[in-house]
Design a protein around this motif. Structure first.
Motif, PDB file in Angstrom:
ATOM      1  N   ALA A 291       0.843  -1.213   0.000  1.00  0.00           N
ATOM      2  CA  ALA A 291       0.000   0.000   0.000  1.00  0.00           C
ATOM      3  C   ALA A 291       0.875   1.258   0.000  1.00  0.00           C
ATOM      4  O   ALA A 291       0.381   2.355  -0.249  1.00  0.00           O
ATOM      5  N   SER A 293       2.994   4.168  -1.099  1.00  0.00           N
ATOM      6  CA  SER A 293       3.110   4.854  -2.403  1.00  0.00           C
ATOM      7  C   SER A 293       4.545   4.944  -2.884  1.00  0.00           C
ATOM      8  O   SER A 293       4.824   4.833  -4.081  1.00  0.00           O
ATOM      9  N   ARG A 296       5.474   1.677  -4.323  1.00  0.00           N
ATOM     10  CA  ARG A 296       4.743   1.468  -5.577  1.00  0.00           C
ATOM     11  C   ARG A 296       5.399   2.252  -6.715  1.00  0.00           C
ATOM     12  O   ARG A 296       5.612   1.731  -7.807  1.00  0.00           O
ATOM     13  N   GLU A 314      -4.920  -3.277  -5.725  1.00  0.00           N
ATOM     14  CA  GLU A 314      -5.815  -2.225  -5.237  1.00  0.00           C
ATOM     15  C   GLU A 314      -5.571  -2.145  -3.729  1.00  0.00           C
ATOM     16  O   GLU A 314      -5.286  -3.165  -3.101  1.00  0.00           O
ATOM     17  N   ARG A 315      -5.729  -0.951  -3.158  1.00  0.00           N
ATOM     18  CA  ARG A 315      -5.400  -0.809  -1.722  1.00  0.00           C
ATOM     19  C   ARG A 315      -6.186  -1.797  -0.847  1.00  0.00           C
ATOM     20  O   ARG A 315      -5.662  -2.314   0.123  1.00  0.00           O
ATOM     21  N   CYS A 318      -4.414  -5.080  -0.492  1.00  0.00           N
ATOM     22  CA  CYS A 318      -3.027  -5.114   0.015  1.00  0.00           C
ATOM     23  C   CYS A 318      -2.991  -5.796   1.373  1.00  0.00           C
ATOM     24  O   CYS A 318      -2.281  -6.791   1.564  1.00  0.00           O
TER      25      CYS A 318
END
Ligand code: KG4
Ligand code: ZN
Length: 350
Positions: A291, A293, A296, A314-315, A318
């Motif tokens: 999750a 950022s 990611r 998708e969050r 996670c």
């Protein structure tokens, strides 16, 4: 066919309904975070009791949301390992009862396989088709590993590295706890780090003498705690902490975790290339730390440089959830793997 996915391995009671194309019809998650927050971490005994209390309401809610009845279910997937043993037993015992009562097959699912396949689930619509081979990075509160995953008939998951000590999420949580930030610490460190400069406080990269590509985060944890103490960044003291310095610290600490992840996968990628065999075409990220950022973004760039397709979950998929367990269970069912409901054993280790 409809699959019920049950997840009770840690501090989330989650039940989902999935169809055979991997469409998530419902995915209800009852989080116990508030019950564990006063202790700064998960209390196993409390977790088991909470699962017992919430199981039936979560099941009813999930079925209602999916618009299905128990009789319409075709199979049950349940996390059977690894996790807190008392917590796992609640889900496994319930799944066995349902499977026996409804006369439908059951599959025990390795929680890590749930995280491995979770990036292919979508909030709406059927799951993204699995690449025939992909790299999977799972970074959660209990695990940090890179896997080489082969899908389809010869379904096979090979672990390429692991952590030799703490998991990435675990050090986020422990350092956050030391700073006086709430449990679980990862999202809070990320929030504070947003206003900081990662270049102000730098942490060295952990290396092994044997050049191993395993992760190691405990040295970083110790150094972060020492640095936070020296720089008086502990909020629990009651005194106001310099917010800018705290933000710089969190950004530097988060950056060090992401740096190590990137360095390890880069070396593993090089080793795979040197073996001269065919290379994976995709990289999938999973687990609670997915999750984050910063992680990611870094992995998205890393994949772009190598022309790899990146799959970010998708969050909602996670952190722990029933949908990923149902989806991993579906992979087992498609490969013809089912378990005898009387033989499923809950195991704390994978
Ligand atoms: O996958 P998960 O729900 O549970 C395990 O299987 O362990 O992962 C929970 C972990 C916690 O350590 C939490 O701090 C971390 O995921 N986490 C994050 C973020 N969101 C959750 N870590 C860093 N940044 C985040 N945004
Ligand atoms: Zn997990």
């Amino acid at each position: 066919m409809l699959i019920l996915g049950i997840e009770t391995s840690c501090d989330e009671t989650s039940i989902a309904v999935l169809d055979e194309r991997g469409e998530v019809l419902s995915n209800f998650i009852a989080s116990q975070i508030e019950r564990h927050q006063p202790f700064g971490g998960v209390v196993p005994e409390v977790a088991s009791r909470e699962h017992l209390i919430h199981f039936a309401p979560v099941l009813e809610h999930s079925l209602r949301e999916a618009g299905v009845t128990l009789r319409q279910l075709g199979a049950i997937a349940v996390t059977s390992r690894p996790g807190l043993i008392g917590a796992l037993l609640v889900g496994v015992a319930a799944a066995q009862g349902l499977s026996y009562g409804l006369g439908i097959p059951i599959v025990g699912v390795n929680h890590l396989e749930g995280h491995i396949y979770s990036p292919f689930l979508q909030k709406k619509g059927t799951a993204i088709e699995l690449p025939s081979r992909f790299l999977s990075l799972v970074v959660s509160g209990g695990h940090s590993s890179l896997y080489d995953v082969h899908s389809g008939a010869g379904r096979r998951i090979e672990m390429l590295n692991r952590t030799r000590d703490d998991a990435a999420g675990e050090v986020f949580d422990k350092v956050a706890k030391f700073l006086g930030l709430p449990y679980p610490g990862g999202p809070h460190i990320e929030r504070v780090a947003r206003g900081g400069d990662a270049g102000k406080i730098r942490f060295p990269l952990a290396r092994f003498r044997d050049e191993s590509t395993d992760f190691s985060f405990s040295g970083l944890k110790a150094m972060a705690i020492r640095t936070a103490r020296e720089r008086e960044l502990v909020t629990a003291s009651g005194e106001e902490v310099n917010e800018d310095r705290l933000a710089d610290f969190c950004a530097g600490f988060q950056g060090a975790i992401v740096d190590q992840i990137e360095e390890r996968i880069t070396r593993i990628w090089t080793q795979l290339a040197e073996q001269g065999a065919s290379m994976p075409t995709d990289l999938a990220l999973g687990g609670g730390v997915a999750a984050n950022s910063s992680l990611r973004e870094r992995l998205t760039g890393w994949c772009a440089e190598r022309r790899l397709t990146v799959h970010l979950p998708e969050r909602t998929f996670c952190t722990d959830n029933g949908a990923m367990i149902a989806f991993a269970g579906l992979q087992r069912l498609l490969a013809g793997e089912t378990d005898d409901s009387r033989q499923i054993i809950a195991q704390s280790r994978s």
